[in-house]
Design a protein around this motif. Structure first.
Motif, short mmCIF file in Angstrom:
data_model
loop_
_atom_site.label_atom_id
_atom_site.label_comp_id
_atom_site.label_asym_id
_atom_site.label_seq_id
_atom_site.Cartn_x
_atom_site.Cartn_y
_atom_site.Cartn_z
N ILE A 117 11.48 -119.28 -44.39
CA ILE A 117 12.70 -119.13 -45.21
C ILE A 117 13.25 -120.50 -45.64
CG2 ILE A 117 15.04 -118.17 -45.27
CD1 ILE A 117 13.04 -115.91 -45.01
N ASP A 118 13.20 -121.50 -44.76
CA ASP A 118 13.74 -122.82 -45.12
C ASP A 118 13.06 -123.37 -46.37
OD1 ASP A 118 15.36 -122.69 -42.99
OD2 ASP A 118 14.27 -124.14 -41.74
N GLY A 119 11.74 -123.23 -46.41
CA GLY A 119 10.97 -123.70 -47.57
C GLY A 119 11.38 -122.96 -48.84
N MET A 120 11.70 -121.68 -48.67
CA MET A 120 12.09 -120.87 -49.85
C MET A 120 13.45 -121.34 -50.36
SD MET A 120 10.77 -117.11 -48.81
CE MET A 120 9.55 -116.97 -47.53
N ILE A 121 14.39 -121.58 -49.44
CA ILE A 121 15.72 -122.05 -49.85
C ILE A 121 15.58 -123.39 -50.58
CG2 ILE A 121 17.94 -122.92 -48.94
CD1 ILE A 121 17.72 -120.69 -46.78
N GLU A 122 14.73 -124.24 -50.02
CA GLU A 122 14.51 -125.56 -50.62
C GLU A 122 13.96 -125.42 -52.06
OE1 GLU A 122 11.64 -128.82 -49.01
OE2 GLU A 122 12.90 -128.06 -47.38
N MET A 123 12.95 -124.55 -52.23
CA MET A 123 12.35 -124.41 -53.57
C MET A 123 13.35 -123.80 -54.55
SD MET A 123 8.76 -122.72 -54.90
CE MET A 123 7.59 -123.81 -54.16
N ILE A 124 14.14 -122.84 -54.08
CA ILE A 124 15.13 -122.21 -54.97
C ILE A 124 16.14 -123.28 -55.41
CG2 ILE A 124 16.99 -120.50 -55.12
CD1 ILE A 124 15.34 -118.79 -53.09
N GLN A 125 16.53 -124.15 -54.47
CA GLN A 125 17.49 -125.21 -54.82
C GLN A 125 16.91 -126.14 -55.89
OE1 GLN A 125 20.79 -125.33 -53.54
NE2 GLN A 125 20.86 -126.62 -55.36
N LEU A 127 14.73 -125.35 -58.11
CA LEU A 127 14.73 -124.60 -59.37
C LEU A 127 16.13 -124.61 -60.00
CD1 LEU A 127 12.37 -121.64 -58.36
CD2 LEU A 127 11.91 -123.36 -60.13
N ILE A 128 17.16 -124.47 -59.18
CA ILE A 128 18.53 -124.53 -59.71
C ILE A 128 18.80 -125.92 -60.27
CG2 ILE A 128 21.00 -124.44 -59.08
CD1 ILE A 128 20.31 -122.28 -57.00
N ASP A 129 18.44 -126.95 -59.48
CA ASP A 129 18.71 -128.33 -59.91
C ASP A 129 18.01 -128.66 -61.22
OD1 ASP A 129 20.14 -128.51 -57.61
OD2 ASP A 129 18.67 -129.70 -56.50
N LYS A 130 16.84 -128.07 -61.42
CA LYS A 130 16.09 -128.37 -62.65
C LYS A 130 16.48 -127.46 -63.81
CE LYS A 130 11.81 -130.54 -61.23
NZ LYS A 130 10.39 -130.53 -61.51
N GLY A 131 17.40 -126.56 -63.58
CA GLY A 131 17.86 -125.69 -64.66
C GLY A 131 17.02 -124.44 -64.85
N TYR A 132 16.13 -124.14 -63.89
CA TYR A 132 15.28 -122.94 -64.02
C TYR A 132 15.88 -121.72 -63.30
CZ TYR A 132 11.43 -125.71 -65.89
OH TYR A 132 10.64 -126.51 -66.68
N ALA A 133 17.00 -121.94 -62.61
CA ALA A 133 17.58 -120.81 -61.88
C ALA A 133 19.10 -120.96 -61.87
CB ALA A 133 17.03 -120.78 -60.46
N TYR A 134 19.79 -119.85 -61.65
CA TYR A 134 21.26 -119.87 -61.61
C TYR A 134 21.75 -118.83 -60.62
CZ TYR A 134 20.50 -115.83 -64.65
OH TYR A 134 20.06 -114.63 -65.16
N THR A 139 23.72 -113.97 -55.77
CA THR A 139 22.33 -113.70 -56.16
C THR A 139 21.83 -114.88 -56.99
OG1 THR A 139 22.81 -111.34 -56.32
CG2 THR A 139 20.78 -112.09 -57.34
N VAL A 140 20.60 -115.32 -56.71
CA VAL A 140 20.03 -116.38 -57.54
C VAL A 140 18.92 -115.76 -58.40
CG1 VAL A 140 18.94 -118.66 -57.59
CG2 VAL A 140 20.49 -118.07 -55.72
N TYR A 141 18.99 -116.04 -59.70
CA TYR A 141 17.99 -115.50 -60.64
C TYR A 141 17.17 -116.63 -61.22
CZ TYR A 141 20.86 -111.24 -60.74
OH TYR A 141 21.54 -110.12 -60.40
N TYR A 142 15.92 -116.30 -61.56
CA TYR A 142 15.07 -117.24 -62.30
C TYR A 142 15.32 -117.00 -63.78
CZ TYR A 142 11.02 -120.00 -63.66
OH TYR A 142 10.21 -120.98 -64.20
N ARG A 143 15.49 -118.10 -64.52
CA ARG A 143 15.81 -118.03 -65.95
C ARG A 143 14.49 -118.04 -66.74
NH1 ARG A 143 19.65 -122.27 -65.98
NH2 ARG A 143 21.45 -120.89 -66.14
N VAL A 144 13.95 -116.87 -67.04
CA VAL A 144 12.59 -116.83 -67.61
C VAL A 144 12.47 -117.55 -68.96
CG1 VAL A 144 11.65 -114.82 -66.41
CG2 VAL A 144 12.98 -114.48 -68.46
N LYS A 145 13.56 -117.53 -69.73
CA LYS A 145 13.49 -118.16 -71.06
C LYS A 145 13.27 -119.67 -70.99
CE LYS A 145 14.85 -115.86 -74.95
NZ LYS A 145 15.69 -115.61 -76.09
N SER A 243 6.21 -121.97 -59.36
CA SER A 243 5.45 -123.12 -58.86
C SER A 243 5.34 -124.21 -59.91
CB SER A 243 4.05 -122.69 -58.44
OG SER A 243 4.13 -121.78 -57.38
N GLU A 244 5.08 -123.82 -61.15
CA GLU A 244 4.86 -124.84 -62.18
C GLU A 244 6.17 -125.49 -62.61
OE1 GLU A 244 2.08 -123.58 -65.22
OE2 GLU A 244 0.61 -123.00 -63.70
#
Ligand code: AMP
Ligand code: ZN
Length: 465
Positions: A117-125, A127-134, A139-145, A243-244
């Motif tokens: 789970i720690d690794g997942m929280i880290e990756m989600i963070q 993604l948020i920092d890079k603008g791919y998630a909000y 709830t955190v969503y991936y911004r597919v666009k 991942s990408e």
């Protein structure tokens, strides 16, 4: 070696990222029940892929997960009145037993989602920092666009997906920026397992698991990623997006997907009531027969399961196994001797290269099995008096080596009835002497040979499983 790559929709030459090494990841089962026979198709097939790569001399790092946090597990835990972890631990263990029965070797690593789970929280963070998630309301969503290549693996068009998903939106999902966005983290509901995170207590979505585990155990880029064809969309599409977006590099080079297994020509489903568990099969057949059956068709062709076809698989496997026993016996009987320039040794090389040719053509296990049949048939035509020891050794070694790639070997010698009864008597005596360790050992030894014991008031009864 050629592999059909779902990403490019073509057969491509296999070139690993690092010479001599293969990194492969195969999505594993969700452990909420005994596994069904559909789940075994990827397990068995990719186990043979791994064995073949090893036979070719590659060092294979093979990772396959257990999804041990999921709605289905939670539902079952609530129904049974136990913690979700009780369900997932129990069925992970049961799954491992089934894998052993099917001669599926343990992966290099079998990570469990709940331990990552720690690794997942880290990756989600990230993604948020890079603008791919909000995040919205926990709830955190991936911004597919935001991910330009979204839809490339499944061949779906993002705009079509978005309009399709708009119609499918369920309550609560109107908070998404876009109907195609998918969940990375969800807030906890009453009675559900949860973990602390920067977005509140909750649990990860399913897709993020595999991106995280694959990165941790194999690195940012891998050679082969596999699973059933139902996973192409959305699961693998979403894994690529995650991942990408994080690494900025292509994630997996070869995407391999097995076609589905149907039962009596119908899709297997709980609602049709035709879902067959591996345990149901194990009551009637040695699971090595199920393995042989699965490999008797090319992995990208749909495969139909029926009892008649299993009987045919059983007979086919027996023919090969009997052939292997004969090869051993002839090799032992034949006096030592050289087979210089022997046609047999040349024939053996021919079988070997045809077997390899089949496997190198996108792992055509069906043709590889035919080559084994031919080898056995050829051996049956040989006259012992016209052959040398080396001929039999060459045939036997090759048959065993090639057979092993498919999980086929010499059958274990069956225990004779007298030997079983002698062991049972010894077990009774051990129990009388309170040597329960020895008694259990004997029971386990017999169980390993498929002999089941039943303690009744009239003494011990036994039967072959
Ligand atoms: P699941 O437990 O549903 O996540 O599935 C685990 C693996 O089994 C995935 O790779 C699925 O694609 C695969 N799978 C599930 N059902 C079938 C089936 N009927 N035939 C072939 N593969 C299947
Ligand atoms: Zn996965």
């Amino acid at each position: 070696m050629k592999i059909y790559n779902t990403l490019t929709r073509s057969k491509e030459d296999f070139v690993p990222l690092e010479p001599g090494k293969v990194r492969m990841y195969v999505c594993g089962p969700t452990v909420y029940d005994f596994i069904h026979i559909g789940n075994t198709r990827p397990m068995i097939f990719f186990d043979s892929v791994r064995r073949y790569l090893e036979y070719k001399g590659y060092e294979v790092n093979f990772v396959s997960n257990f999804t041990d946090v999921d709605d289905k597990i939670i539902k079952r835990a609530l129904a049974d009145g136990v913690e979700a972890s009780v369900i997932s631990q129990r069925f992970t263990e049961e799954c491992i037993k089934d894998m052993e029965g099917m001669r599926v070797r343990p992966a290099t690593t079998h990570p469990k989602a709940t331990e990552e789970i720690d690794g997942m929280i880290e990756m989600i963070q990230v993604l948020i920092d890079k603008g791919y998630a909000y995040e919205v309301n926990g709830t955190v969503y991936y911004r597919v666009k935001r991910f330009k290549r979204y839809g490339e693996l499944s061949g779906k068009n993002l705009d079509d997906l978005i309009s399709g998903n708009r119609a499918l939106l369920v309550t609560g999902e109107d908070e998404k920026e876009n109907p195609g966005d998918f969940v990375l983290w969800k807030p906890k509901k009453e009675g559900e397992p949860y973990w602390e995170s920067p977005w509140g207590q909750g649990r990860p979505g399913w897709h993020i698991e595999c991106s995280v585990m694959s990165k941790k155990y194999l690195g940012e880029q891998i050679d082969i990623h596999g699973g059933g064809e139902d996973l192409i969309f959305p699961h693998h599409e979403n894994e690529i997006a995650q991942s990408e977006a994080v690494s900025g590099k292509p994630f997996a080079r070869y995407w391999m997907h097995n076609a589905f297994l149907n039962i009596d020509n119908k899709k297997m489903s709980k609602s049709l009531g035709n879902s067959l568990k591996v345990r149901d099969i194990a009551a009637r057949h040695d699971l090595k027969v199920l393995r042989f059956f699965m490999l008797s068709a090319h992995y990208r062709s749909p495969l139909n399961y029926s009892e008649d076809l299993m009987e045919a698989a059983k007979n086919g496997l027996e023919r090969i196994e009997n052939g292997l026993v004969r090869l051993r016996d002839e090799a032992e009987k034949c006096p030592q001797g050289l087979a210089e320039g022997s046609p047999v040794v040349q024939a053996v090389q021919g079988f070997c290269s045809r077997f390899e040719g089949a496997m190198e053509d996108d792992f055509n296990t069906a043709d590889a099995i035919s080559v084994l049949f031919e080898l056995i048939k050829y051996a049956n035509t040989l006259k012992p008096e016209e052959t040398a020891r080396e001929d039999w050794d060459a045939l036997r070694q090759t048959a065993l080596e090639l057979g092993d790639i498919l999980g086929i070997g010499e059958p274990k010698a069956e225990l004779l009835d007298e030997a079983i009864e002698a062991l049972i008597t010894e077990r009774q005596e051990a129990r009388k002497a309170k040597n329960f360790g020895r008694a259990d050992e004997i029971r386990n030894q017999l169980a390993a040979q498929g002999i089941l014991l039943e303690d009744t008031k009239d003494g011990v009864k036994w039967k072959r499983a």
